[in-house]
Design a protein around this motif. Structure first.
Motif, mmCIF file in Angstrom:
data_model
loop_
_atom_site.group_PDB
_atom_site.id
_atom_site.type_symbol
_atom_site.label_atom_id
_atom_site.label_comp_id
_atom_site.label_asym_id
_atom_site.label_seq_id
_atom_site.Cartn_x
_atom_site.Cartn_y
_atom_site.Cartn_z
ATOM 1 N N SER A 7 0.970 -1.156 0.217
ATOM 2 C CA SER A 7 -0.135 0.053 -0.156
ATOM 3 C C SER A 7 0.810 1.290 -0.107
ATOM 4 O O SER A 7 2.131 1.177 0.188
ATOM 5 N N GLY A 8 0.138 2.331 -0.226
ATOM 6 C CA GLY A 8 1.024 3.684 -0.131
ATOM 7 C C GLY A 8 1.372 4.346 -1.585
ATOM 8 O O GLY A 8 1.734 5.457 -1.271
ATOM 9 N N GLY A 9 1.122 3.486 -2.289
ATOM 10 C CA GLY A 9 1.171 3.943 -4.050
ATOM 11 C C GLY A 9 0.524 5.544 -3.981
ATOM 12 O O GLY A 9 -0.511 5.856 -3.320
ATOM 13 N N ARG A 19 5.808 6.902 1.024
ATOM 14 C CA ARG A 19 5.999 5.679 1.712
ATOM 15 C C ARG A 19 5.289 4.592 1.389
ATOM 16 O O ARG A 19 4.187 4.681 1.731
ATOM 17 N N LEU A 20 5.792 3.387 1.110
ATOM 18 C CA LEU A 20 5.155 2.351 0.710
ATOM 19 C C LEU A 20 5.252 1.289 1.852
ATOM 20 O O LEU A 20 6.352 1.357 2.498
ATOM 21 N N GLN A 82 10.731 3.999 2.064
ATOM 22 C CA GLN A 82 10.850 5.390 1.831
ATOM 23 C C GLN A 82 11.245 5.934 0.578
ATOM 24 O O GLN A 82 12.399 5.559 0.482
ATOM 25 N N MET A 83 10.688 6.556 -0.321
ATOM 26 C CA MET A 83 11.192 7.104 -1.408
ATOM 27 C C MET A 83 10.889 8.451 -1.389
ATOM 28 O O MET A 83 9.986 9.189 -1.314
ATOM 29 N N ASN A 84 12.135 9.291 -1.641
ATOM 30 C CA ASN A 84 12.452 10.434 -1.795
ATOM 31 C C ASN A 84 12.709 10.964 -3.063
ATOM 32 O O ASN A 84 13.516 10.318 -3.698
ATOM 33 N N GLY A 121 1.083 -5.648 -5.461
ATOM 34 C CA GLY A 121 1.524 -4.506 -5.979
ATOM 35 C C GLY A 121 0.984 -3.102 -5.482
ATOM 36 O O GLY A 121 -0.356 -3.158 -5.565
ATOM 37 N N THR A 122 1.639 -2.119 -5.624
ATOM 38 C CA THR A 122 1.025 -0.755 -5.574
ATOM 39 C C THR A 122 1.566 0.322 -6.569
ATOM 40 O O THR A 122 2.606 0.183 -6.809
ATOM 41 N N GLN A 123 0.698 0.978 -7.008
ATOM 42 C CA GLN A 123 1.057 1.742 -8.242
ATOM 43 C C GLN A 123 1.610 3.196 -7.892
ATOM 44 O O GLN A 123 0.938 3.926 -6.967
#
Length: 128
Positions: A7-9, A19-20, A82-84, A121-123
């Protein structure tokens, strides 16, 4: 049911963050190494980051390690990515997988462990 659910996409502009989450049910997530991956042309999957089972050591793709961080919350039975500073080429589906070997075993940028479970998956969509 034994599964992992991502989740989190969502949609963000370039430079933004997400943040996924990879939530485990039916098993204890710290007993597995968890890898985050994306589909890649010509490959089964492209590894992004991994966290091992025992000591929680992490491993990240060279191209993303300065921007992406993997972590774990044992109490929530969940692993996070965490994607920055996201870039448009980061658009796509992100998957987490549970590797019963417990170690982050990668070859050529691809996780090659014994994966018992993959999520749906989360998009993520990154606009320029």
């Amino acid at each position: 049911e034994v599964q992992v659910v991502e989740s989190g996409g969502g949609s963000v502009e370039a430079g933004g963050s997400l943040r996924l989450a990879c939530a485990a049910s039916g098993f204890i997530i710290v007993d597995y190494a968890i890898s985050w991956v994306r589909p890649a042309p010509g490959k089964e999957r492209d590894g992004i980051a991994c966290i091992s089972s025992s000591d929680g050591s992490t491993y990240s793709s060279d191209s993303m390690k300065d921007r992406f961080t993997v972590s774990r919350d044992s109490a929530k039975n969940t692993v996070y990515l965490q994607m920055n500073n996201l870039k448009p080429e980061g658009t796509g589906f992100y998957y987490c997988g549970a590797d019963s070997t417990g170690v982050c075993l990668w070859y050529g940028g691809t996780p090659i462990g014994d994966f018992d479970r993959w999520g749906q998956g989360t998009q993520v969509a990154v606009s320029s």
